[in-house]
Scaffold this motif. Structure first.
Motif, short mmCIF file in Angstrom:
data_model
loop_
_atom_site.label_atom_id
_atom_site.label_comp_id
_atom_site.label_asym_id
_atom_site.label_seq_id
_atom_site.Cartn_x
_atom_site.Cartn_y
_atom_site.Cartn_z
N LYS A 248 -8.95 11.89 2.77
CA LYS A 248 -9.11 13.14 2.01
C LYS A 248 -8.45 13.09 0.65
N GLN A 249 -7.38 12.30 0.53
CA GLN A 249 -6.64 12.25 -0.73
C GLN A 249 -6.85 10.95 -1.51
N GLY A 250 -7.49 9.97 -0.89
CA GLY A 250 -7.82 8.73 -1.59
C GLY A 250 -6.71 7.70 -1.70
N ILE A 251 -5.67 7.85 -0.88
CA ILE A 251 -4.62 6.83 -0.86
C ILE A 251 -5.14 5.63 -0.09
N SER A 252 -4.92 4.46 -0.62
CA SER A 252 -5.41 3.23 0.00
C SER A 252 -4.76 3.00 1.36
N ALA A 253 -5.58 2.57 2.32
CA ALA A 253 -5.06 2.21 3.64
C ALA A 253 -4.07 1.05 3.50
N ASN A 254 -4.32 0.18 2.53
CA ASN A 254 -3.42 -0.94 2.28
C ASN A 254 -2.04 -0.44 1.83
N THR A 255 -2.01 0.64 1.06
CA THR A 255 -0.75 1.22 0.62
C THR A 255 0.06 1.69 1.83
N ILE A 256 -0.58 2.40 2.73
CA ILE A 256 0.11 2.88 3.94
C ILE A 256 0.61 1.69 4.76
N HIS A 257 -0.22 0.67 4.87
CA HIS A 257 0.16 -0.55 5.60
C HIS A 257 1.39 -1.19 4.96
N ARG A 258 1.38 -1.30 3.63
CA ARG A 258 2.51 -1.90 2.91
C ARG A 258 3.79 -1.10 3.15
N LYS B 278 4.50 0.77 5.75
CA LYS B 278 4.93 0.55 7.14
C LYS B 278 5.69 -0.77 7.29
N LYS B 279 5.30 -1.76 6.49
CA LYS B 279 5.93 -3.08 6.55
C LYS B 279 7.14 -3.18 5.62
N GLY B 280 7.43 -2.10 4.84
CA GLY B 280 8.57 -2.12 3.94
C GLY B 280 8.33 -2.90 2.66
N LEU B 281 7.07 -3.12 2.32
CA LEU B 281 6.72 -3.88 1.12
C LEU B 281 6.65 -2.94 -0.09
#
Length: 67
Positions: free
Chosen positions: A24-34, A36-39
């Motif tokens: 809904k907001q257009g934040i990349s799934a990769n951003t959320i993944h990063r 979660k991994k502390g990247l």
């Protein structure tokens, strides 16, 4: 070391799901993944998250001192 723990706590407090941020907001799934991994994420992304969640930077990240 930077921690994203406050981000996930903010999502819970505001009752916003990762799904809503992505679809809904257009934040990349990769951003959320990063996160979660502390990247690292960009300051532009940090600014977008603060705007979307109507919060401050300290509600997204925190500095954890390594001993």
């Amino acid at each position: 070391m930077i921690s994203y723990r406050p981000f996930f706590q903010t999502l819970l407090k505001k009752n916003i799901t990762e799904y809503a941020l992505i679809y809904k907001q257009g934040i990349s799934a990769n951003t959320i993944h990063r996160m979660k991994k502390g990247l690292p994420i960009t300051t532009k992304t940090l600014d977008e998250l603060c705007f979307i969640l109507d919060c401050g930077i300290d509600d997204i990240i925190e500095l954890v001192k390594e001993e």
